[in-house]
Enzyme design. Structure first.
Site, PDB file in Angstrom:
ATOM      1  N   CYS A  14       3.421   5.737  -4.123  1.00 42.73           N
ATOM      2  CA  CYS A  14       3.245   7.150  -4.478  1.00 42.73           C
ATOM      3  C   CYS A  14       3.616   7.367  -5.951  1.00 42.73           C
ATOM      4  O   CYS A  14       3.044   6.738  -6.822  1.00 42.73           O
ATOM      5  CB  CYS A  14       4.058   8.019  -3.515  1.00 42.73           C
ATOM      6  SG  CYS A  14       3.705   9.773  -3.675  1.00 42.73           S
ATOM      7  N   GLN A  15       4.579   8.243  -6.221  1.00 44.00           N
ATOM      8  CA  GLN A  15       4.970   8.491  -7.608  1.00 44.00           C
ATOM      9  C   GLN A  15       5.467   7.184  -8.249  1.00 44.00           C
ATOM     10  O   GLN A  15       5.275   6.960  -9.450  1.00 44.00           O
ATOM     11  CB  GLN A  15       6.090   9.542  -7.637  1.00 44.00           C
ATOM     12  CG  GLN A  15       6.541   9.944  -9.020  1.00 44.00           C
ATOM     13  CD  GLN A  15       7.847  10.724  -8.985  1.00 44.00           C
ATOM     14  OE1 GLN A  15       8.723  10.478  -8.159  1.00 44.00           O
ATOM     15  NE2 GLN A  15       7.964  11.711  -9.863  1.00 44.00           N
TER      16      GLN A  15
END
Lengths: 398, 354
Positions: free
Chosen positions: B147-148
Site C-alpha cells: 500500500c503506502q
C-alpha cells in the site's frame, strides 16, 4: 399473540424483552468486569450511545480496552441498531394491515403512505444514529475528545454558537445573523482588548462551523431519505417478482445494502466533495483558534505551551537530521589507521631529533631530508593502505 | 404479494436463537485471551528511533540468497502481513524459501511530528537497506512494498536504484487521481496545512474511521451482526478478533510526513506526473530499471486497480509484470485463496530473477 406479525404491541413486547435480557446480562457482566482505563475509542462508543436509553445506560460502565471488549461493544451497538431497525419496520408495517390481504397496488399505496414515518424513523426520529457513522462525526469527535483544556473550550464555543443560532428570530434570519456578526466584529477596548477580540473571534468561528454543519447534516439526512426510497423500491420489486423476506436478519441486510448504496452515491457527489473539505476547514479553523487561546492560558499559568513544545521538537528534529548527515559523511570517509600514523610520527620525530644532534653535525642535510622524506613516504603509504582498506570489498554475487 | 413473509413463530425463534448465541458467545469472548501481534518467529535485528527491523526465521533450508525487505504503510500496523498461521503473507514467503525482513514503524508521538518523507524514505528505509546489505554482504536487496509502503518503495527504488535488485509492489497507489478513487476525491480539497498545523500528528483513529466511512453501515453494523454467527466457534472468533485488533490498532501519522504525502501524492499526483521532491532530490520513475512485480486486487475499494496499474510503462524497467488477485485490499493478504496464490507468485517471480 396477535396474528399480525407487525403488530405494534407485539413489537413493543419484543423490544422490552430484549432490553430486559440485555440489562440482566449487563448486570452479570458488570460483576465480573473490572473498570478499565481511558477508552481510546470513545467516539465509536459515543456514536452508538444514547444516555436516555436504559439499555445503553446499563452498559455505560464498560470502558473499551481490549479487542474483545471493543468487539463486544461494537456488537452491542449493532444489536441495538438491529433491534431499532426491526422495531421501526414493525411500527411502520404494523399499520398496513395483515399480510396477504392486500393486492400489490393496495400494498404499495399503503407503503407510500407510511414511508414518511418510516423515513423519519431512519433519519431524525430514530435512536439509531446512522449519521454518526459519517466521516465528519469522526472529525468532530476526534477534536472534541482531544485531552486537555482546548476540548472544553471547543465544546463551549460550539455550544454557544449553536445556542445563538437557535435564538428566537435568529435561525434562518440573515439580518439577525449579520447583526450578531457585526456585534462580534466590534473592536475590543482597554486592558483586555486582545483577549476580548479572541473570544469574539472564537464565537464567530463556532457559528461558522455550526452553519456549515447544518448544510452537511442536510445532505446526510437526504442520503438517509434516499436509502429509505431505495428500500421501498427494493421491496416493491421483490413483491412484483414474487419474492419475499422471511427473517429480520435478511431485512436488515437489505436495509444495510440500501444504505450503503445511498451513502456511496452521496459521498461521490460534487455536493459532498465541496462541503466535506469546507466543513473540516471550519472545524479545524475553530480548533486552531481555540488552541492559540489555550496557549495563552498555559503561558499565564507558567506552563509550557504547544507552540513552545513544537518549537523544541522542530529544533530536535533539525539537529537529528544534521547528526545523521554528519554520520553519513563520516561513514563514507576512508578509515585512517591511527596507530600506524602515530608510529610514523614518532619515527619522524626520532629521525628529526637525530638529525639535529651535535654529533651528527657532519651529517649532511640531504641525508636528514632523505630520511624525513622516507618517513613521510611511509606515512603516505600507510594512509593509502588505510584508504584502500576502507573501499567496499567485492561482495558475494551482488 | 406482500414482500415481508414473516411468521410470528419464526420471528420469535429467530430472535430467541439470536439471543442464545449472544449470551453463550459472551462466554467464548471472555475466554479468548490475548490476541497476538503476528505469529511467525522473528528477531529484532536493528532499531532506529521508534523503528524496529525484524528478521523472520527461515522455514526452509535452502533460503534465497537475496533477502526481501517488506515496507509496510504508516497507516495501521505491519503484523497484518503475519496475522495468523494460515493467513500470513510472511509465512507464505518463508515457505517459498524467501529470506524476509520487515520494517515496523512503531507509534509516532508528538516528538515525531516533524518527521518528513525524507526521514522515512532516505532515512529509515535507506538505513534498513544498508543494514541488510551489510549483514548479507550484498550491494542490493529486494523490496516489497505494501500500500503506502509500496509508494515509498517506489520512491526509494527511483532514488536509490543501485540498492534495489527487484521491486515488488502490492496494492500500491501510483496514480492518485483515478476517477474511481473515493479516498482521493475526499483528499483533493482538504486544507492539509491547516490540519497539520492544528493537530500536529494526525490521529490514527481519525484516518481509520475515514476508511470505515467508505462502507459505514457494512463495516460498523452489519459486520458485528455477522460476528454473532461466529460466537460459538472459538477459533473463528479469535481470527475475527485478530483482524478487529489490527483494524483499530492505528498509529498516529507524523504531521509533516502526512502533509507531504497528501500534498505531493494525493493532491499533486506528482509520483506519476513528476515533480515529487523527497528531501532535495526529485523522484523520477525513469530511474527505476530493476524488474518490477505489481500485485493488485481487483476489488480494492481503497486503492483501485487503476491506481496501481498506472505504473506500467512509466519506468525504465524492461521486466514489468502484473498479478491481479480477485479480492479486496485486505483480502489479498488474509484470505485463504490469497495465501494460496500471492506468496507463490511472488516467491516464484523472485527466484526466476536470482
Amino acid at each position: 399473540m396477535d396474528n399480525n406479525p407487525f403488530s405494534m404491541n407485539w413489537a413493543d413486547n419484543w423490544s422490552n424483552l430484549q432490553k430486559k435480557m440485555w440489562n440482566d446480562w449487563s448486570n452479570l457482566a458488570q460483576q465480573s468486569t473490572p473498570n478499565a482505563s481511558a477508552n481510546p475509542f470513545n467516539f465509536f462508543q459515543q456514536s452508538m450511545d444514547d444516555s436516555n436509553d436504559p439499555m445503553w445506560s446499563a452498559f455505560s460502565p464498560f470502558q473499551v480496552k481490549t479487542p474483545e471488549e471493543m468487539a463486544r461493544q461494537s456488537m452491542i451497538g449493532a444489536m441495538n441498531n438491529f433491534m431499532s431497525m426491526s422495531k421501526g419496520v414493525f411500527d411502520t408495517f404494523g399499520k398496513m394491515g395483515k399480510q396477504g390481504e392486500s393486492s400489490l397496488e393496495e400494498w404499495t399505496a399503503e407503503l407510500d403512505k407510511n414511508l414518511k414515518s418510516f423515513r423519519e424513523y431512519f433519519t431524525s426520529g430514530s435512536k439509531v444514529d446512522y449519521n454518526s457513522l459519517n466521516p465528519m462525526s469522526a472529525w468532530s469527535n476526534m477534536l472534541g475528545n482531544a485531552p486537555g483544556f482546548s476540548s472544553e473550550m471547543m465544546k463551549q464555543f460550539t455550544e454557544q454558537a449553536s445556542q445563538m443560532g437557535q435564538m428566537p428570530g435568529f435561525a434562518g434570519n440573515a439580518s439577525a445573523e449579520n447583526f450578531l456578526n457585526d456585534t462580534l466584529n466590534m473592536p475590543g477596548l482597554g486592558l483586555n482588548r486582545e483577549k476580548q477580540e479572541k473570544l469574539q473571534k472564537a464565537i464567530q468561528l463556532g457559528m461558522a462551523y455550526q452553519k456549515v454543519m447544518v448544510e452537511y447534516q442536510t445532505i446526510m439526512n437526504q442520503s438517509s431519505a434516499n436509502a429509505a426510497e431505495l428500500f421501498r423500491d427494493r421491496l416493491v420489486s421483490m413483491a412484483q417478482a414474487g419474492d419475499s423476506i422471511k427473517s429480520l436478519r435478511d431485512l436488515h441486510v437489505l436495509w444495510v445494502d440500501c444504505s450503503e448504496e445511498s451513502n456511496a452515491n452521496t459521498v461521490a457527489s460534487e455536493e459532498y466533495k465541496e462541503i466535506y473539505p469546507r466543513l473540516t476547514k471550519t472545524l479545524l479553523t475553530l480548533q486552531n483558534h481555540v488552541q492559540s487561546m489555550t496557549d495563552d492560558s498555559m503561558s499565564a499559568l507558567g506552563m509550557p505551551t504547544r507552540k513552545e513544545l513544537n518549537s523544541a521538537y522542530l529544533q530536535i528534529h533539525d539537529l537529528k537530521k544534521k547528526v545523521r548527515k554528519l554520520e553519513g559523511q563520516l561513514k563514507n570517509q576512508p578509515k585512517i589507521d591511527l596507530e600506524s600514523l602515530r608510529s610514523d610520527v614518532e619515527e619522524l620525530k626520532k629521525r628529526s631529533l637525530a638529525a639535529v644532534k651535535p654529533a651528527a653535525k657532519t651529517t649532511s642535510k640531504t641525508a636528514a631530508k632523505s630520511s624525513t622524506t622516507r618517513a613521510a613516504s611511509k606515512a603516505k603509504t600507510t594512509a593509502a593502505r588505510a584508504k584502500t582498506a576502507a573501499k567496499p570489498t567485492e561482495k558475494k554475487g551482488e | 404479494m406482500f414482500p415481508l413473509n414473516m411468521q410470528p413463530e419464526a420471528l420469535v425463534e429467530e430472535l430467541s436463537n439470536f439471543n442464545k448465541k449472544i449470551v453463550s458467545g459472551m462466554k467464548t469472548m471472555s475466554e479468548v485471551g490475548d490476541i497476538s501481534e503476528g505469529v511467525s518467529a522473528r528477531t529484532k535485528v536493528y532499531t532506529d528511533d521508534k523503528l524496529t527491523l525484524y528478521h523472520y526465521s527461515p522455514l526452509k533450508k535452502d533460503v534465497h540468497r537475496v533477502p526481501v525487505l517488506i515496507v509496510y504503510a504508516l497507516v495501521n500496523r505491519p503484523y497484518m502481513a503475519d496475522i495468523q498461521e494460515d493467513r500470513s503473507l510472511v509465512r507464505g514467503l518463508l515457505n517459498e524459501g524467501v529470506d524476509v525482513y520487515l520494517i515496523d514503524w512503531g507509534y509516532p508521538d508528538a516528538s515525531d511530528r516533524y518527521l518528513d518523507l525524507d526521514d522515512y524514505i532516505n532515512g529509515y528505509i535507506d538505513r534498513c537497506v544498508d543494514h541488510i546489505c551489510e549483514t548479507h554482504d550484498l550491494y542490493r536487496i529486494n523490496l516489497l512494498g505494501i500500500c503506502q509502503g509500496g509508494s515509498f518503495s517506489t520512491c526509494y527504488a527511483a532514488l536509490h536504484p543501485e540498492k534495489v535488485r527487484n521491486l515488488v509492489l502490492t496494492v500500491t497507489p501510483i496514480d492518485f487521481k483515478t476517477p474511481d478513487n473515493t479516498l482521493s476525491s475526499w483528499a483533493q480539497d482538504m486544507d492539509v496545512d491547516l490540519m497539520v498545523d492544528t493537530m500536529g500528528n494526525i490521529p490514527g483513529d481519525l484516518l481509520n474511521f475515514t476508511f470505515l466511512s467508505m462502507n459505514p453501515y457494512r463495516l460498523t453494523s452489519q459486520k458485528y451482526l455477522d460476528m454473532v454467527e461466529l460466537l460459538d466457534n472459538g477459533t473463528k472468533l479469535r481470527n475475527f478478533l485478530r483482524m478487529e485488533k489490527w483494524i483499530f490498532d492505528s498509529p498516529d501519522q507524523a504531521g509533516e510526513a502526512f502533509r507531504q504525502f497528501i500534498k505531493g501524492f494525493f493532491q499533486g499526483n506528482k509520483l506519476i506526473n513528476g515533480g515529487l521532491m523527497i528531501g532535495d532530490k526529485e523522484v523520477d520513475l525513469k530511474n527505476i530499471t530493476m524488474p518490477i512485480l505489481n500485485v493488485y486486487a481487483t476489488k480494492d475499494h481503497l486503492v483501485p486497480p487503476s491506481a496501481s496499474k498506472a505504473l506500467d510503462g512509466k519506468t525504465s524497467s524492461e521486466d514489468y509484470s502484473e498479478v491481479a488477485f480477485k479480492g479486496g485490499h485486505i483480502g489479498i493478504f488474509v484470505s485463504g485463496r490469497a495465501l494460496a496464490e500471492v506468496p507463490p507468485a511472488i516467491g516464484g517471480w523472485l527466484k526466476e530473477r536470482g
